[in-house]
Scaffold this motif. Structure first.
Motif, mmCIF file in Angstrom:
data_model
loop_
_atom_site.group_PDB
_atom_site.id
_atom_site.type_symbol
_atom_site.label_atom_id
_atom_site.label_comp_id
_atom_site.label_asym_id
_atom_site.label_seq_id
_atom_site.Cartn_x
_atom_site.Cartn_y
_atom_site.Cartn_z
ATOM 1 N N GLY A 234 33.739 16.094 27.058
ATOM 2 C CA GLY A 234 32.916 16.857 27.986
ATOM 3 C C GLY A 234 33.699 17.446 29.144
ATOM 4 O O GLY A 234 33.123 18.065 30.037
ATOM 5 N N LYS B 155 37.454 21.066 27.359
ATOM 6 C CA LYS B 155 38.591 21.522 26.560
ATOM 7 C C LYS B 155 38.152 22.553 25.517
ATOM 8 O O LYS B 155 38.744 23.630 25.409
ATOM 9 C CB LYS B 155 39.256 20.333 25.856
ATOM 10 N N SER B 156 37.113 22.213 24.761
ATOM 11 C CA SER B 156 36.665 23.136 23.716
ATOM 12 C C SER B 156 36.160 24.433 24.324
ATOM 13 O O SER B 156 36.377 25.519 23.774
ATOM 14 C CB SER B 156 35.562 22.487 22.883
ATOM 15 N N THR B 157 35.484 24.318 25.459
ATOM 16 C CA THR B 157 34.983 25.523 26.118
ATOM 17 C C THR B 157 36.139 26.428 26.527
ATOM 18 O O THR B 157 36.074 27.648 26.354
ATOM 19 C CB THR B 157 34.153 25.124 27.352
#
Ligand SMILES: Nc1ncnc2c1ncn2[C@@H]1O[C@H](COP(=O)(O)OP(=O)(O)O)[C@@H](O)[C@H]1O
Ligand SMILES: [Mg+2]
Lengths: 257, 493
Positions: free
Chosen positions: A41, A44-46
Motif C-alpha cells: 500500500g 509502488k504499483s501506482t
C-alpha cells in the motif's frame, strides 16, 4: 554517475480523496538495477502504473532521456521503450502464449497477422528464459500455472527492444529455480544497458541484484541510496518506519496520511 | 520483516554471476516439444486431454445435432403422428436450411458482441426496423417521405446524422461511411431496386448498431440495460413505420430469391468446388508451411481426415440438393442461395476473428479488458465496433427472413428472435462470459435450433412442446458450458 534514463520529479497522484503519491522523485539510470521497496500500500504499483501510462499523474513531471514527456497511454510508454511486468500480470486467459506476448503490437499487416514470425520470436524469448514444463507456445494462458504465467509476463516485456523495464514483484509466484532465473535476467538486462526497476519484498534478492534502493513510505520517497551504502536492517527500518538514523523522514511522527 | 532469509538456491552462486547462471540456450528444447511433428496418436491423446480439461468447443453441439437428426428421422418415420419420413426428405432438408438461415445470421453477428462479454438485446428489433425500412421504401416506390410523413422522416434523418457523428466520436470511419450512405439513400428517394434496398437495410443496421455501440462503449452503460432500452424503442419504431396490423409484401423476384431461390446444378457444383477446394487448399497449405517453419502444427493425418470429411460431406450434400425435390410438376433443385450466403459470412467472419488484428483484440477485450487496455488496445473502439457488426449482420438476417416469409410485419425481429439467436450462439459453444467462441458456433447452434423446431413441427407437436424442448436444449448447452469452465478452472491450478 550516468545520466538518468527516466526521472520523476514531484509526482503526485490521488484516487478520489486518497492521495497515494506525495511529491515523489524517482530516478532510473541505464545499466543499473533500481530496487523500489516499501510496505504493502506504499504506492509502488501506482508509481509504476503512472510511468506506464495507465494512470495519469495529477502533478509533477516525467523526464525520459532528459526530455520532459507526457505519457498519457500505455502506447506512449511503449513507444518510449518502457516495458512493465505488472503485479497482476495482465494476461488474457483465453489467448495463447504467443498471442499474449504480442498483444497490442502484433506483427504483420493488420489484415493478415504474421503468426509464423510471432510464434518463432515468442519461442526464442521463452527459450532464453528457460521456461520448463510448458509443452506448447500455443497453449492458452488459462492452462498455465502461476509461475508459468509470471514467466510469460516477463517474456512479454523482454521481447521488445526497450530501454526501461519495470518489474512489479516478478518473483512473487515463482519457485526457487525460477526466481534464480529472473534475478539473473534482471542483472543481465542491466548489463545490456537497460534501466531496470525491480519491486520486491525479498531483501536478499534486492541486495543481491540492485545498485540503488528507493524506498516509498506512505506514498513519499523517503530514501534513494546506493545499495552498498546501506544494510538490510536499515532498509527494513526505512520501509516500516520511514526513517533510519540519518536516512529517511526527519520526523516520521509528523507524517499524516 | 526483520528476519531476513537468504534465498535457497540450487547451488550457491557468487555475486554478479549473471553470465554463469544463464542456462538459457541449453533449455531451448523445452519448447521444442511442440515443434516436433506429433504423431496422430499423440494428437488424439492431447485432444482427449483437452476435452477432459473442458476445452470442448463445438463438439457437444455437433454431437447433439447428429443425435437430433437421427432421433427425428426415427420418430418421424415410425411414430403414428409423424409424417412418415418427411423430415429426412430432400424438400424438408432444403427448407430447414432456408428457415434456419435468417436466425443463424443474426446469431453469427451476435458472436462478436458475446466475445467481448457483452450482450446485444436490441439486435432483434433493430433487424425488424431495417426490414421495415427496406420494405416500406420498396412498396411505396421509394417515397419514404410520403409513407412516413414529414415529422417522422425528419426525425429518422436526424437519427442517421447523429449516428454519423457518434461513429466519428468512437473513431470508426467505416461505420461513419456506412451511416453516410444510409443518409444519402434516405434522402435521394431512389426508385425501388432490390439491390439498393438491401444495401439500404444493411446501412440502416450500421446506424442502429452505432447507437448501441456508443451507449455501451463510450458512455459505459451496461450493455444489458442500454440494449434492453433500445430493444423496446426499436419495437416502437417498427410499429410506427408499418402501422399496427399492417403488413408490407415484398413481391420482388430478387428479394424473394434470397431465401427461396436455388443455384443451378452447374452453380451448385461450382460452389462445391470453390468452397470445398478452398477449404482443402487453405488447410493443407497452412499445414505445409507450419511444418516447414517448424511451428506448432496438427498431425497431418488429422488435417487430411478433416479435409476428406468436409469434401465428402459437401459432395454428398451437393449431389442430394441438385436432385429434383418437388413433389409437383415444377422441378425444384439446386443448392439454396442461403447456403453460399451463410458460407461467405462464415468465412469472412472467421477470417476477421482469427487472422486480423481487430479479431485478436476482440478476443483480448473479452478475455481481460484491463490487460487489453494496458496493451495499448483502444478498448472503446473495439467494444463499439462489435455492436455495429452485430446489428449490420442482423440486418442481413432480416433480409433473409423477410425474403423467406415474403413480407414484413410489426412482429419482424421481435418476440423471441433475438433470444433464439443468443441461444444458437450458446448452444454452438460460445461462452456468455466472453472471450470464447467462434462464428461457426452460431452456425452449428442455429442448425440445432432449426432442427428442433422443424422436427417437432413435423411430429405435429403444439407450440407449447416446441418451446419447452427448445428451452431444455439451451439449458443443456448452458450446463455443458458451465461444466467445461469448471473443469478448465480446476484442471489448471
Ligand atoms: N485504482 C485505484 N483506485 C483507488 N485506490 C487505489 C487504486 N490503486 C491503488 N489504490 C490505493 O493506492 C494505495 C497504494 O497502492 P499500491 O500502489 O498498489 O501499493 P503497493 O504496490 O506499494 O503495495 C493503496 O492504498 C491502494 O488502495
Ligand atoms: Mg503493488
Amino acid at each position: 554517475m550516468t545520466q538518468p534514463i527516466l526521472a520523476l520529479r514531484g509526482v503526485n497522484k490521488s484516487f478520489g480523496a486518497v492521495q497515494v503519491l506525495h511529491d515523489v522523485d524517482f530516478t532510473v539510470r541505464a545499466g543499473e538495477v533500481t530496487a523500489l521497496v516499501g510496505d504493502n500500500g506504499a504506492g509502488k504499483s501506482t508509481l509504476v502504473k503512472c510511468v506506464a501510462g495507465i494512470h495519469p499523474v495529477d502533478r509533477g513531471e516525467i523526464f525520459f532521456d532528459g526530455e520532459p514527456v507526457h505519457i498519457t497511454s500505455p502506447t506512449d510508454a511503449a513507444k518510449l521503450g518502457i516495458e512493465v511486468v505488472y503485479q497482476d500480470l495482465a494476461l488474457a486467459d483465453n489467448l495463447d502464449i504467443v498471442q499474449n506476448m504480442f498483444l497490442g503490437r502484433e506483427r504483420g499487416n493488420p489484415w493478415m497477422l504474421d503468426e509464423a514470425e510471432m510464434e518463432q520470436a515468442a519461442r526464442r524469448t521463452l527459450a532464453s528464459l528457460s521456461v520448463r514444463t510448458v509443452t506448447s507456445v500455443r497453449m492458452p494462458v488459462s492452462a498455465l500455472s502461476g509461475g508459468q504465467r509470471q514467466t510469460v509476463a516477463i517474456a512479454k516485456a523482454v521481447l521488445w527492444d526497450s530501454k526501461v523495464i519495470m518489474l512489479d514483484e516478478p518473483t512473487a509466484a515463482l519457485g526457487v529455480a525460477q526466481t534464480r532465473q529472473v534475478l539473473d535476467l534482471v542483472r543481465r538486462l542491466a548489463e545490456q544497458g537497460l534501466g531496470v526497476v525491480l519491486i520486491s519484498h525479498n531483501m536478499a534478492d534486492v541486495f543481491e541484484v540492485s545498485d540503488r534502493i528507493a524506498t516509498l513510505y506512505l506514498g513519499r520517497m523517503v530514501a534513494d541510496v546506493a545499495t552498498k551504502d546501506v544494510t538490510h536492517s536499515q532498509v527494513v527500518e526505512l520501509i516500516t518506519a520511514g526513517r533510519s538514523g540519518e536516512l529517511g523522514l526527519a520526523r516520521p511522527e509528523a507524517v499524516t496520511i | 520483516m526483520a528476519e531476513l532469509k537468504q534465498p535457497v538456491t540450487e547451488k550457491p552462486l557468487p555475486e554478479g554471476s549473471a553470465e554463469k547462471a544463464s542456462p538459457a540456450s541449453l533449455r531451448a528444447e523445452d519448447f521444442g516439444i511442440d515443434t516436433t511433428a506429433r504423431t496422430t496418436r499423440e494428437a488424439v491423446r492431447d485432444y482427449v486431454r483437452n476435452l477432459r480439461n473442458g476445452e470442448l468447443g463445438a463438439l457437444p453441439a455437433l454431437a447433439g445435432l447428429l443425435v437430433l437428426f437421427v432421433l427425428f428421422w426415427i420418430l418421424d418415420t415410425f411414430l403414428p403422428q409423424g409424417s412418415g419420413g418427411t423430415f429426412i426428405s430432400l424438400g424438408n432438408l432444403a427448407n430447414l436450411l432456408q428457415q434456419g438461415a435468417g436466425p443463424t445470421i443474426i446469431a453469427m453477428g451476435l458472436v462478436f458482441v458475446l466475445l467481448t462479454g457483452e450482450i446485444d438485446l436490441a439486435a432483434g428489433t433493430a433487424s425488424g426496423v431495417t426490414a421495415a425500412v427496406m420494405a416500406l421504401h420498396f412498396v411505396r416506390d421509394g417515397n419514404l417521405l410520403g409513407s412516413l410523413g414529414w415529422p417522422v422522416f425528419i426525425l429518422f434523418a436526424l437519427v442517421v446524422v447523429v449516428a454519423i457523428v457518434l461513429a466519428l466520436v468512437v473513431r470508426i470511419w467505416v461505420a461513419a461511411v456506412f451511416c453516410a450512405i444510409a443518409l444519402v439513400l434516405l434522402l435521394i428517394g431512389f426508385p425501388p431496386n432490390a439491390w439498393l434496398e438491401m444495401l439500404f437495410a444493411i446501412t440502416v443496421g450500421v446506424v442502429l448498431g452505432t447507437i448501441s455501440g456508443f451507449l455501451v462503449a463510450e458512455l459505459g452503460m451496461p450493455s444489458f440495460v442500454a440494449t434492453l432500452a433500445l430493444f423496446i424503442a426499436w419495437q416502437g419504431v417498427l410499429l410506427q413505420f408499418i402501422g399496427e396490423g399492417g403488413t408490407l409484401g415484398l413481391r420482388d423476384p430478387v428479394i424473394f430469391a434470397v431465401a427461396n431461390g436455388n443455384l443451378s446444378t452447374l452453380g451448385s457444383w461450382l460452389l462445391f468446388v470453390v468452397a470445398a477446394g478452398g477449404y482443402a487448399f487453405v488447410l493443407l497449405n497452412r499445414q505445409r508451411s507450419r511444418r516447414r517453419l517448424g511451428l506448432v502444427a496438427q498431425p497431418t493425418g488429422l488435417v487430411l481426415a478433416k479435409v476428406t470429411a468436409v469434401v465428402v460431406l459437401g459432395a454428398i450434400a451437393t449431389a442430394l440438393l441438385t436432385v429434383n425435390r418437388s413433389p409437383g410438376a415444377i422441378e425444384i433443385s439446386g443448392v439454396p442461395y442461403v447456403v453460399p450466403i451463410v458460407l461467405a459470412l462464415l468465412v469472412v467472419g472467421t477470417y476477421v476473428l482469427d487472422r486480423t488484428k481487430f479479431g485478436r483484440h476482440v478476443y483480448a477485450v473479452g478475455g481481460n479488458r484491463e490487460a487489453a487496455r494496458r496493451a495499448g488496445i483502444d478498448v472503446v473502439r473495439i467494444r463499439a465496433a462489435v455492436f455495429m457488426i452485430s446489428t449490420a449482420m442482423a440486418a442481413i438476417g432480416a433480409i433473409v427472413y423477410s425474403s423467406k416469409v415474403g413480407s414484413v410485419s410489426p412482429t419482424a425481429g421481435g418476440g423471441n428472435t433475438l433470444l433464439f439467436a443468443v441461444g444458437a450462439a450458446v448452444i454452438g459453444g460460445t461462452s456468455l462470459f466472453g472471450g470464447r467462441g467462434r462464428i461457426s458456433n452460431a452456425v452449428i447452434g442455429g442448425a440445432v435450433l432449426a432442427t428442433v423446431q422443424n422436427g417437432l413441427g413435423l411430429l405435429k407437436q403444439p407450440s407449447a412442446v416446441v418451446f419447452i424442448v427448445t428451452g431444455l436444449v439451451l439449458l443443456l448447452a448452458a450446463a455443458v458450458d458451465v461444466a467445461s469452465r469448471r473443469r478448465s478452472a480446476t484442471a489448471t491450478r
